[in-house]
Design an enzyme around this catalytic site. Sequence first.
Site, mmCIF file in Angstrom:
data_model
loop_
_atom_site.group_PDB
_atom_site.id
_atom_site.type_symbol
_atom_site.label_atom_id
_atom_site.label_comp_id
_atom_site.label_asym_id
_atom_site.label_seq_id
_atom_site.Cartn_x
_atom_site.Cartn_y
_atom_site.Cartn_z
ATOM 1 N N GLY A 8 -28.045 -5.672 25.863
ATOM 2 C CA GLY A 8 -27.709 -5.297 27.235
ATOM 3 C C GLY A 8 -28.880 -5.464 28.177
ATOM 4 N N GLY A 10 -28.506 -4.742 31.694
ATOM 5 C CA GLY A 10 -28.018 -4.194 32.951
ATOM 6 C C GLY A 10 -29.099 -3.364 33.617
ATOM 7 C CB VAL A 12 -30.847 1.452 31.312
ATOM 8 C CG1 VAL A 12 -31.919 2.041 30.402
ATOM 9 C CG2 VAL A 12 -30.206 2.562 32.146
ATOM 10 C CE LYS A 103 -23.134 9.222 29.853
ATOM 11 N NZ LYS A 103 -23.922 8.387 30.702
ATOM 12 C CD GLU A 127 -36.318 12.598 25.177
ATOM 13 O OE1 GLU A 127 -36.935 13.016 24.200
ATOM 14 O OE2 GLU A 127 -35.677 13.355 25.941
ATOM 15 C CB VAL A 130 -29.609 14.412 27.155
ATOM 16 C CG1 VAL A 130 -29.434 15.684 27.971
ATOM 17 C CG2 VAL A 130 -28.523 14.306 26.098
ATOM 18 C CG ASP A 199 -22.451 11.909 32.413
ATOM 19 O OD1 ASP A 199 -22.713 10.812 31.899
ATOM 20 O OD2 ASP A 199 -23.332 12.672 32.858
ATOM 21 C CE LYS A 203 -25.904 12.491 30.836
ATOM 22 N NZ LYS A 203 -25.984 12.418 32.318
#
EC number: 1.1.1.3
Lengths: 428, 428
Positions: A8, A10, A12, A103, A127, A130, A199, A203
């Site tokens: 990916g 995108g 992030v 998540k 990490e 969340v 969402d 988390k």
Amino acid sequence: MIKIGLLGLGTVGSGVVTIMENNKESIRRKVGTSLAIEKVLVKNLDKERDLDIDSRVLTSNIEDIVYNPDIDLVVELIGGEEPACQYIKEAINRGKSVVTANKLVIAKHGTEILKLAREKGVQVSYEGSVGGGIPIIRPLKESLAANRIHEIYGILNGTTNYILTKMTREGRKFQEVLAEAQKLGYAESDPSSDIEGYDAAYKIAILASIAFETSIDISSVYVEGIDGISVDDIELARELGYVIKLLAIGKRCERGLDIRVHPTFIPRSHPLALVSDVYNAVYLHGDAVGDVMSYGKGAGQMPTGSAVVADIIQVARDIHSGRVVTPSLDTTIKHRVVDINEIENSFYLRLQVRDKPGVLAQITKVLGDNKVSLASVLQKHRLTTVVPLVLITHPVKEQFINKSLKELKKIEDVVSIDSLIRVEEESI
Amino acid sequence: MIKIGLLGLGTVGSGVVTIMENNKESIRRKVGTSLAIEKVLVKNLDKERDLDIDSRVLTSNIEDIVYNPDIDLVVELIGGEEPACQYIKEAINRGKSVVTANKLVIAKHGTEILKLAREKGVQVSYEGSVGGGIPIIRPLKESLAANRIHEIYGILNGTTNYILTKMTREGRKFQEVLAEAQKLGYAESDPSSDIEGYDAAYKIAILASIAFETSIDISSVYVEGIDGISVDDIELARELGYVIKLLAIGKRCERGLDIRVHPTFIPRSHPLALVSDVYNAVYLHGDAVGDVMSYGKGAGQMPTGSAVVADIIQVARDIHSGRVVTPSLDTTIKHRVVDINEIENSFYLRLQVRDKPGVLAQITKVLGDNKVSLASVLQKHRLTTVVPLVLITHPVKEQFINKSLKELKKIEDVVSIDSLIRVEEESI
């Protein structure tokens, strides 16, 4: 050199590439060797990208990564449940360690994935799943490991916190602020997972599973979103000394665990009340440490990238030094998530009633008969025949409140029951 | 089983024993084996103790611990520079890993100790040395490892924060609140290390050395305590929209590092302004993560015990799994700590001046001649001939302020210069 396969590219994913480039030297020192992004899985090889990346590393074939013997570490940043979950398991099966910010996959399949990683002798770190860049998963597993954690309270969704902050500051309506947030890119075009609380639920399930050393069945988590919150409620909360936040809660309780997400009245003096805009925070109470709070940007390219690259550094360091670090299974202890009907809370209740003598007496009788006692009553006198009545109850089991509401609806002079919002006060 | 030698059974030592006993099962699961306190070094073997500990483990001979081949891990909680530092080095030399909460030893001798540990292939952990139970050392080393840290701001001393909070809330004088804090056990009988800022200086030196990957010479850190803060300053700060905190600062600056501790005006809306009583907080800015804050109890038996036991769990887990984890040397980069005279700050300046025409003009001329420009002027008109004059400057190098003060003292109508406090506003 440690070779990385990135799934990916995108928001992030691009952040991760940028951070690894910007802080290359410092990262190399911390790992003990350099890191190389060997392959990147993308959907579209020809897409124009705002990123300085060698196009030869791009691939649209997952096998180039999970079946690639050169790759030590797979970083999953596709998001969503599938095929991400499948790819993660595939990588682990091939003896690769995994870093992910997913998540959904961790909340739903974390136990299975960690068990598999343990069997295969590889690491799985998450990490970034969340609280964006706020250090929380690792501190909970390591720095707070000496504690019996009693309670965790989190503001874990930036979109809803932004919307509630705007509604509070500017007295504007939910729909209007949501539309603006979408325009600004703070809310997705389909904002349902944020707005409806899912969402945040994923988390808190992840945090609770670590804190309570258990496996949380996500379907047992009670979830309620913020779409029913009105400006009237926010204004009344203010008058009564509270703010409304979408709070994710994980607590030990008498018969198991109390895990839930819903809009909540929080005392205005509480540190969580001050967490505004897209900021996230986790507030917890441990038997040794007492109260601890961490606060920061809970999402976004660079904050989440910061968490993902931190995981990459730790895992790469272990791979480089030849250490075998298998994840400890956090599921040793069996806990039951207690049904919301059995949970005690204080409640804020806003009704419209006819301004006639005896109405309040009728209402308080119904409540009293159902074991609901009142902490405060606010009656707004207006020059109309129908007036708002605001009640805050003492802690009472949810089932009694629900039974009361049914009966209140039958009272002729109760025109409508407009809001029911939980109040967090006793233990916070 | 991992065998531990504990040095010191004072406040924190007793907390460590209590936490290890209370959460024995959970700690055993996390380590992978059980932990045993094999020997405890105490001064007085016959002292009555409020603790359930087998008197046979007590010893007054350090050799029973550092020369004991059964002991894998030495936990140093004696405090102070010597003999603690000697014992730590002795333990490392004998191949034992060390956990300590000793800020003085780590701030002064950390580089040397970490180097020795590296040579001997053992670990040294010191989470308890800064911020009590707040996870900060490990998150800075690990969870934030992907970031280039630009700035750290800390409220790192609980005693001074308690005193300033009381002075602010109750309008009471420094000496009076200090005496009360001593009575309540929040300040030591010799409070100088807290009050004069040295305790916070050791802690910011430790954080800065990790964040900036360097070795900080503690003698190069500028330190100023809170004993000069008056209730007038606190009240004027409030009027101007600030609170006064003892702030520990670590920043990158143009020609090196800017490391210092002093009372500081902080905007009232800043998250650090809300950190009250004995709470501590660390607020930092990293290039990827943005702003992050952690908050909690910065001292005390159980919070510091929480951090020490967390370190014990991590180190014991590594020893148990046969991993060799040597501390990374954080001293790769050479930085110069820039002299305070070269640092730019805004300043709050409170003077007593004669209420005569032309005085303000004389003062502003002196300031202007020394490159000091004013952001705000507050003149209190009273029915007296001598009135307070409060100035807040734009950022200016400390040396120009000092030169100005010398010249201002020579003006006949300047009766006294009562306060000079730095204002943190630009970058915070």
